[in-house]
Design a protein around this motif. Sequence first.
Motif, PDB file in Angstrom:
ATOM      1  N   MET A  48       0.847  -1.180   0.000  1.00 23.32           N
ATOM      2  CA  MET A  48       0.000   0.000   0.000  1.00 23.32           C
ATOM      3  C   MET A  48       0.889   1.239   0.000  1.00 23.32           C
ATOM      4  O   MET A  48       1.859   1.297   0.748  1.00 23.32           O
ATOM      5  N   GLN A  49       0.541   2.190  -0.827  1.00 24.05           N
ATOM      6  CA  GLN A  49       1.303   3.441  -0.856  1.00 24.05           C
ATOM      7  C   GLN A  49       0.646   4.481   0.043  1.00 24.05           C
ATOM      8  O   GLN A  49      -0.573   4.611   0.072  1.00 24.05           O
ATOM      9  N   TYR A  50       1.501   5.204   0.765  1.00 23.35           N
ATOM     10  CA  TYR A  50       1.075   6.296   1.625  1.00 23.35           C
ATOM     11  C   TYR A  50       1.917   7.513   1.331  1.00 23.35           C
ATOM     12  O   TYR A  50       3.124   7.394   1.104  1.00 23.35           O
ATOM     13  N   SER A  51       1.299   8.685   1.345  1.00 22.21           N
ATOM     14  CA  SER A  51       2.036   9.943   1.279  1.00 22.21           C
ATOM     15  C   SER A  51       2.196  10.460   2.690  1.00 22.21           C
ATOM     16  O   SER A  51       1.228  10.531   3.447  1.00 22.21           O
ATOM     17  N   LEU A  52       3.424  10.783   3.046  1.00 19.20           N
ATOM     18  CA  LEU A  52       3.713  11.419   4.327  1.00 19.20           C
ATOM     19  C   LEU A  52       3.880  12.896   4.020  1.00 19.20           C
ATOM     20  O   LEU A  52       4.859  13.299   3.385  1.00 19.20           O
ATOM     21  N   LEU A  53       2.926  13.705   4.421  1.00 26.54           N
ATOM     22  CA  LEU A  53       2.891  15.126   4.095  1.00 26.54           C
ATOM     23  C   LEU A  53       3.459  15.909   5.275  1.00 26.54           C
ATOM     24  O   LEU A  53       2.870  15.922   6.353  1.00 26.54           O
ATOM     25  N   VAL A  54       4.594  16.540   5.064  1.00 24.66           N
ATOM     26  CA  VAL A  54       5.295  17.258   6.130  1.00 24.66           C
ATOM     27  C   VAL A  54       4.741  18.676   6.194  1.00 24.66           C
ATOM     28  O   VAL A  54       4.905  19.463   5.260  1.00 24.66           O
ATOM     29  N   ILE A  55       4.092  19.002   7.297  1.00 23.96           N
ATOM     30  CA  ILE A  55       3.402  20.280   7.462  1.00 23.96           C
ATOM     31  C   ILE A  55       4.014  21.021   8.641  1.00 23.96           C
ATOM     32  O   ILE A  55       4.081  20.494   9.747  1.00 23.96           O
ATOM     33  N   SER A  56       4.491  22.228   8.381  1.00 16.69           N
ATOM     34  CA  SER A  56       5.094  23.028   9.457  1.00 16.69           C
ATOM     35  C   SER A  56       5.165  24.475   9.004  1.00 16.69           C
ATOM     36  O   SER A  56       4.854  24.802   7.863  1.00 16.69           O
ATOM     37  N   ARG A  57       5.594  25.316   9.914  1.00 18.22           N
ATOM     38  CA  ARG A  57       5.844  26.708   9.532  1.00 18.22           C
ATOM     39  C   ARG A  57       7.090  26.755   8.671  1.00 18.22           C
ATOM     40  O   ARG A  57       8.041  26.009   8.922  1.00 18.22           O
ATOM     41  N   GLU A  58       7.079  27.597   7.669  1.00 23.43           N
ATOM     42  CA  GLU A  58       8.292  27.780   6.877  1.00 23.43           C
ATOM     43  C   GLU A  58       9.312  28.540   7.705  1.00 23.43           C
ATOM     44  O   GLU A  58       8.958  29.435   8.468  1.00 23.43           O
ATOM     45  N   ALA A  59      10.546  28.155   7.555  1.00 21.98           N
ATOM     46  CA  ALA A  59      11.597  28.825   8.321  1.00 21.98           C
ATOM     47  C   ALA A  59      12.802  29.078   7.426  1.00 21.98           C
ATOM     48  O   ALA A  59      13.143  28.258   6.582  1.00 21.98           O
ATOM     49  N   THR A  60      13.429  30.215   7.628  1.00 25.67           N
ATOM     50  CA  THR A  60      14.666  30.552   6.933  1.00 25.67           C
ATOM     51  C   THR A  60      15.811  30.475   7.940  1.00 25.67           C
ATOM     52  O   THR A  60      15.588  30.356   9.151  1.00 25.67           O
ATOM     53  N   VAL A  61      17.021  30.574   7.447  1.00 26.77           N
ATOM     54  CA  VAL A  61      18.189  30.586   8.328  1.00 26.77           C
ATOM     55  C   VAL A  61      18.061  31.742   9.318  1.00 26.77           C
ATOM     56  O   VAL A  61      18.378  31.594  10.504  1.00 26.77           O
TER      57      VAL A  61
ATOM     58  N   PRO B 157      -3.310   7.582   2.673  1.00 20.77           N
ATOM     59  CA  PRO B 157      -3.149   6.474   1.735  1.00 20.77           C
ATOM     60  C   PRO B 157      -3.488   6.901   0.308  1.00 20.77           C
ATOM     61  O   PRO B 157      -4.342   7.763   0.093  1.00 20.77           O
ATOM     62  N   SER B 158      -2.805   6.271  -0.632  1.00 21.71           N
ATOM     63  CA  SER B 158      -3.111   6.501  -2.041  1.00 21.71           C
ATOM     64  C   SER B 158      -4.395   5.764  -2.387  1.00 21.71           C
ATOM     65  O   SER B 158      -4.631   4.644  -1.925  1.00 21.71           O
ATOM     66  N   ALA B 159      -5.230   6.390  -3.204  1.00 21.33           N
ATOM     67  CA  ALA B 159      -6.465   5.762  -3.657  1.00 21.33           C
ATOM     68  C   ALA B 159      -6.283   5.161  -5.044  1.00 21.33           C
ATOM     69  O   ALA B 159      -6.813   4.103  -5.350  1.00 21.33           O
TER      70      ALA B 159
ATOM     71  N   PRO C 276      -6.600   1.401  -9.375  1.00 22.89           N
ATOM     72  CA  PRO C 276      -7.103   1.595  -8.009  1.00 22.89           C
ATOM     73  C   PRO C 276      -6.236   0.815  -7.028  1.00 22.89           C
ATOM     74  O   PRO C 276      -5.727  -0.252  -7.362  1.00 22.89           O
ATOM     75  N   VAL C 277      -6.090   1.360  -5.832  1.00 22.31           N
ATOM     76  CA  VAL C 277      -5.340   0.658  -4.793  1.00 22.31           C
ATOM     77  C   VAL C 277      -6.313  -0.233  -4.048  1.00 22.31           C
ATOM     78  O   VAL C 277      -7.379   0.208  -3.627  1.00 22.31           O
ATOM     79  N   ALA C 278      -5.945  -1.475  -3.923  1.00 21.31           N
ATOM     80  CA  ALA C 278      -6.839  -2.446  -3.240  1.00 21.31           C
ATOM     81  C   ALA C 278      -6.857  -2.229  -1.755  1.00 21.31           C
ATOM     82  O   ALA C 278      -5.995  -1.751  -1.143  1.00 21.31           O
TER      83      ALA C 278
END
Length: 125
Positions: free
Chosen positions: A1-14, A111-113, A123-125
């Motif tokens: 099964m394929q999954y996307s791990l979506l990294v969500i955070s505040r954007e940060a610069t140096v 999960p990927s559909a 389709p993903v089973a």
Amino acid sequence: MQYSLLVISREATVEDIGEEAMQWGRAAFDAYAKSLDSAGVLVSADILQPVAVSTTVSVRDGELQVQDGPFADTKERLNGTFVIEVADLDAAISWAGQCPGAQYGAVEVRPSAIVFHDHEWHPVA
């Protein structure tokens, strides 16, 4: 099964977080991607450029609309993705928990559909 791990955070610069934290992040994400790869579960990985250089495209009433920047104005942003192929949600959650982004933001596991391979949609089973 394929999954996307979506990294969500505040954007940060140096300037926001300092060179030491930026170096830690680079090293941590490099090690994380390499661990996914060596485990044989990594399909793809992308760290995205800042949202300021994004473009949002939509079509309304047959008209193409192009907007500089993101669709939604939020503090947290989608900053990167890892697509993995693992046995089940528990395995995907385990990998998401090891993502450096989970330490200062969140990692959404989705999960990927339907996947595209061999020149066709499946389709993903």
